[in-house]
Design an enzyme around this catalytic site. Structure first.
Site, mmCIF file in Angstrom:
data_model
loop_
_atom_site.group_PDB
_atom_site.id
_atom_site.type_symbol
_atom_site.label_atom_id
_atom_site.label_comp_id
_atom_site.label_asym_id
_atom_site.label_seq_id
_atom_site.Cartn_x
_atom_site.Cartn_y
_atom_site.Cartn_z
ATOM 1 N N ILE A 105 92.591 -45.141 -67.011
ATOM 2 C CA ILE A 105 93.922 -44.703 -66.609
ATOM 3 C C ILE A 105 93.831 -43.700 -65.456
ATOM 4 O O ILE A 105 92.867 -42.944 -65.363
ATOM 5 C CB ILE A 105 94.702 -44.106 -67.807
ATOM 6 C CG1 ILE A 105 96.142 -43.787 -67.410
ATOM 7 C CG2 ILE A 105 93.991 -42.919 -68.409
ATOM 8 C CD1 ILE A 105 97.075 -43.471 -68.565
ATOM 9 N N CYS A 106 94.831 -43.765 -64.605
ATOM 10 C CA CYS A 106 95.043 -42.799 -63.535
ATOM 11 C C CYS A 106 93.914 -42.874 -62.488
ATOM 12 O O CYS A 106 93.755 -43.887 -61.822
ATOM 13 C CB CYS A 106 95.208 -41.405 -64.130
ATOM 14 S SG CYS A 106 96.018 -40.215 -63.061
ATOM 15 N N HIS A 107 93.131 -41.807 -62.330
ATOM 16 C CA HIS A 107 92.044 -41.779 -61.349
ATOM 17 C C HIS A 107 90.738 -42.371 -61.891
ATOM 18 O O HIS A 107 89.761 -42.501 -61.156
ATOM 19 C CB HIS A 107 91.784 -40.339 -60.890
ATOM 20 C CG HIS A 107 92.845 -39.789 -59.998
ATOM 21 N ND1 HIS A 107 94.054 -39.334 -60.475
ATOM 22 C CD2 HIS A 107 92.873 -39.626 -58.659
ATOM 23 C CE1 HIS A 107 94.785 -38.903 -59.467
ATOM 24 N NE2 HIS A 107 94.102 -39.072 -58.346
ATOM 25 N N TRP A 126 96.320 -44.579 -60.339
ATOM 26 C CA TRP A 126 97.135 -43.632 -59.594
ATOM 27 C C TRP A 126 97.256 -44.206 -58.178
ATOM 28 O O TRP A 126 96.269 -44.714 -57.628
ATOM 29 C CB TRP A 126 96.465 -42.260 -59.599
ATOM 30 C CG TRP A 126 97.306 -41.215 -58.954
ATOM 31 C CD1 TRP A 126 97.137 -40.703 -57.703
ATOM 32 C CD2 TRP A 126 98.450 -40.571 -59.504
ATOM 33 N NE1 TRP A 126 98.106 -39.778 -57.457
ATOM 34 C CE2 TRP A 126 98.945 -39.670 -58.542
ATOM 35 C CE3 TRP A 126 99.126 -40.679 -60.720
ATOM 36 C CZ2 TRP A 126 100.061 -38.875 -58.745
ATOM 37 C CZ3 TRP A 126 100.232 -39.886 -60.925
ATOM 38 C CH2 TRP A 126 100.692 -38.995 -59.953
ATOM 39 N N SER A 158 95.912 -48.471 -66.229
ATOM 40 C CA SER A 158 97.253 -47.919 -66.189
ATOM 41 C C SER A 158 97.325 -46.856 -65.101
ATOM 42 O O SER A 158 96.296 -46.329 -64.677
ATOM 43 C CB SER A 158 97.608 -47.334 -67.557
ATOM 44 O OG SER A 158 98.978 -47.079 -67.670
#
Length: 177
Positions: A105-107, A126, A158
């Site tokens: 998720i994200c970075h 991200w 995500s």
């Protein structure tokens, strides 16, 4: 099922660690905190220090065979530190080669890039990582949660903390829950 949560000694976005952890634990799975060093890791709420968490295992004592899945929480500093650690990158690559579920998720997809496992995969992150992912040969999409099961390992990605509900549900679904 045992799920390894791989984090650096500091920099993990706390909610991206604790929310999936609690969700999977509530569903009957066993999350374990794996890091590059023993002791406690320092989580963050964006740029502010948050709570600390006890490490269960270090990457050099961990093997993919011990776990059913790998979860990579984000935070900017967390995956940046992990991708600079050869043992962490090797562990991610081993999980991917074993065909086990990997979720990021994200970075966190920065670590997938470093492990050279993003190529030809469809994923999200991200938004600032989309150029890095495309340059690594991935197909980046702007969606809450993405499942790519066309490659050698199932991959769930995500974008951000606001997408945690979709991320958690998607990861659980891929674990057969």
């Amino acid at each position: 099922m045992r799920i390894a949560f791989l984090v650096a000694p500091e920099g993990v976005e706390q909610v991206e660690l604790t929310d999936p952890w609690k969700y999977l634990e509530h569903a009957g799975h066993t999350p374990r905190l794996v890091s590059t060093t023993a002791g406690r890791i320092q989580a963050f709420n964006h740029l502010d220090s948050a709570d600390t968490f006890q490490v269960d295992q270090t990457v050099d004592e961990t093997s993919a065979e011990e776990y059913d899945a790998l979860l990579l929480p984000g935070g900017v500093a967390n995956p940046d530190a992990l991708r600079m650690d050869d043992d962490a990158v090797r562990l991610v690559k081993t999980f991917c080669e074993s065909g086990k579920l990997v979720a990021a998720i994200c970075h966190a997809p920065w670590t997938l890039i470093e492990a050279d496992v993003a190529r030809d995969r469809t994923l999200t992150s991200w938004p600032s990582l989309q150029t890095d992912l495309r340059n690594a040969g991935a197909h980046w999409v702007d969606e809450e949660a993405v499942v790519d099961d066309a490659g050698p390992f199932p991959l769930v990605t995500s974008r951000k903390p606001d997408d945690l509900k979709a991320f958690d549900e998607t990861v659980l679904s891929q674990l057969g829950g």
